[in-house]
Motif scaffolding. Structure first.
Motif, PDB file in Angstrom:
ATOM      1  N   PRO A  12      24.338 -53.455  -5.727  1.00  0.00           N
ATOM      2  CA  PRO A  12      25.711 -53.206  -6.190  1.00  0.00           C
ATOM      3  C   PRO A  12      26.039 -51.713  -6.334  1.00  0.00           C
ATOM      4  N   GLY A  13      25.076 -50.913  -6.727  1.00  0.00           N
ATOM      5  CA  GLY A  13      25.308 -49.479  -6.851  1.00  0.00           C
ATOM      6  C   GLY A  13      25.574 -48.835  -5.511  1.00  0.00           C
ATOM      7  N   GLU A  15      26.713 -50.428  -2.846  1.00  0.00           N
ATOM      8  CA  GLU A  15      28.007 -50.924  -2.386  1.00  0.00           C
ATOM      9  C   GLU A  15      29.155 -50.143  -3.031  1.00  0.00           C
ATOM     10  N   SER A  16      29.062 -49.910  -4.333  1.00  0.00           N
ATOM     11  CA  SER A  16      30.102 -49.140  -5.029  1.00  0.00           C
ATOM     12  C   SER A  16      30.201 -47.729  -4.471  1.00  0.00           C
ATOM     13  N   GLN A  17      29.057 -47.124  -4.194  1.00  0.00           N
ATOM     14  CA  GLN A  17      29.038 -45.768  -3.655  1.00  0.00           C
ATOM     15  C   GLN A  17      29.715 -45.711  -2.286  1.00  0.00           C
ATOM     16  N   ARG A  19      31.830 -47.860  -0.948  1.00  0.00           N
ATOM     17  CA  ARG A  19      33.266 -48.164  -1.075  1.00  0.00           C
ATOM     18  C   ARG A  19      34.039 -46.970  -1.645  1.00  0.00           C
ATOM     19  N   ALA A  20      33.450 -46.266  -2.594  1.00  0.00           N
ATOM     20  CA  ALA A  20      34.108 -45.091  -3.176  1.00  0.00           C
ATOM     21  C   ALA A  20      34.223 -43.964  -2.142  1.00  0.00           C
ATOM     22  N   GLU A  23      37.100 -45.031   0.263  1.00  0.00           N
ATOM     23  CA  GLU A  23      38.179 -45.769  -0.398  1.00  0.00           C
ATOM     24  C   GLU A  23      39.527 -45.675   0.317  1.00  0.00           C
TER      25      GLU A  23
END
Length: 78
Positions: A12-13, A15-17, A19-20, A23
């Motif tokens: 998840p970390g 993926e968040s990175q 996507r950010a 963005e």
């Protein structure tokens, strides 16, 4: 859960990175980043480093999902 689902689980970390980082990327920027990630994954995979390969595969997977979502947004009736 299928075997493919298990193989494509992304931290998840990470993926968040990813996507950010992308963005507000355009379709072309996402396509370019996805192609680059694909080449990086191929390179890392040949090095037989399981952790690096998993990160590269995860990064590629997230970018492919983002590119697919942007494609669907731009061409909803395709």
């Amino acid at each position: 859960m299928t075997v493919t689902d298990v193989q494509l689980q992304v931290d998840p970390g990470l993926e968040s990175q990813v996507r950010a980082e992308h963005e507000h990327a355009s379709w072309f920027e996402l396509a370019s980043a996805t192609a680059k990630a694909h080449h990086e994954y191929d390179e890392v995979r040949r090095q037989h480093d399981d952790a690096a390969t998993a990160r590269a595969r995860g990064r590629l997977h997230v970018l492919e999902l983002m590119l697919g979502a942007e494609t669907a947004r731009l061409h909803p009736h395709a």
